[in-house]
Design an enzyme around this catalytic site. Structure first.
Site: not given
Ligand SMILES: O=C[C@H](O)COP(=O)(O)O
Length: 271
Positions: A18-20, A110, A182, A188
């Site tokens: 997930n690149w956000k 999410h 999650e 993060g």
């Molecule tokens: O969609 C992914 C999650 O929010 C995990 O993010 P992260 O690997 O940066 O902690």
């Protein structure tokens, strides 16, 4: 395939990035190309371990064009979808549009959508329905915050999110679903839920699915873990019986690191 605890993966692992809100469409093309080249160099078998990326909406057409032109085996999806199909919903993106961009998946609920955009469990449920209407595979995200975890309420909380999201989903549709656990406190932050924490919730989710539907359906659904996954911790997580993949944020923006996560079986052999 490399053994888990009983020698067999009954569900095909899925490694999702997930690149956000990172990577414009130029950067997206470069990242997908590099990731694909790296995996191809390592003879990655995409049928054995599936790979999906979740770029921002504005990148999807470029990623589609690239994957079609180069016949890439990695798949892609969107980070969100509107609960509505069309109309006066400024800023929303219809599942119809995503299907026309050949998206396979869409993330639903999410934690950043839930917390920053105040998406309620009912909105999440409506978005899940929208994904199914448009033949997109939903990756339903659930998970608790730190206070809930510290109060020992994490399983109850997460299963309640699951039940609400699935309230109108029948057994035929739910079989298509992927669920991502999650824990919000691990996203993060560098804090990773231990493999045992991931397994505890994976097993609880599967048990709940068996109660809501049936055992066979519950056994078919993939449960991913997400939260500070890196190449050096993925193998331990993937060893757990009820965890079938990972949803990776930050580490999916680096092609070498993400390729190493995809190649978790290599770490299973060597660590
Ligand atoms: O969609 C992914 C999650 O929010 C995990 O993010 P992260 O690997 O940066 O902690």
């Amino acid at each position: 395939m490399t053994s888990k605890t009983d020698g067999v993966y009954t569900r095909t692992p899925l490694i999702a990035g997930n690149w956000k809100m990172h990577m414009d469409h130029f950067q997206a093309v470069s990242l997908v190309q590099k990731l694909s080249w790296t995996l191809t160099d390592h003879d990655h078998d995409f049928d054995k371990v599936q790979v999906a990326v979740f770029p921002p909406f504005t990148d999807l057409r470029s990623v589609q064009t690239l994957t079609m032109a180069d016949k890439l085996e990695l798949t892609y999806g969107a980070q969100d979808v509107s609960q509505f199909d069309a109309g006066a919903y400024t800023g929303d993106i219809s599942g119809d549009f995503l299907k026309k961009l050949a998206c396979t998946y869409v993330l639903i609920g999410h934690s950043e959508r839930r917390s920053i955009h105040q998406e309620s469990d009912d909105v999440v449920a409506a978005k899940l329905q929208a994904a199914l209407r448009h033949d997109l595979t939903p990756i339903l995200c659930v998970g608790e915050g730190l206070e809930t975890r510290q109060a020992g309420q994490h399983v109850d909380f997460t299963l309640q999110q699951l039940r609400t999201a699935l309230q109108d989903v029948d057994a035929a549709a739910v079989a298509e679903l992927v669920i991502a656990y999650e824990p919000v406190w691990a996203i993060g932050t560098g804090e990773v839920a231990g493999p045992a924490d991931a397994q505890e919730m994976g097993a609880a989710i599967r048990q709940e699915l068996a109660a809501l539907y049936d055992t066979e359906t519950a056994q078919a659904i993939r449960v991913l873990y997400g939260g500070s996954v890196k190449a050096d911790n993925v193998a331990a997580i993937m060893r757990e019986r009820d965890i079938d993949g990972v949803l990776v944020g930050g580490a999916s923006l680096d092609d070498e690191e993400f390729a190493n996560i995809v190649r978790f079986e290599h770490h299973l052999v060597t660590d």
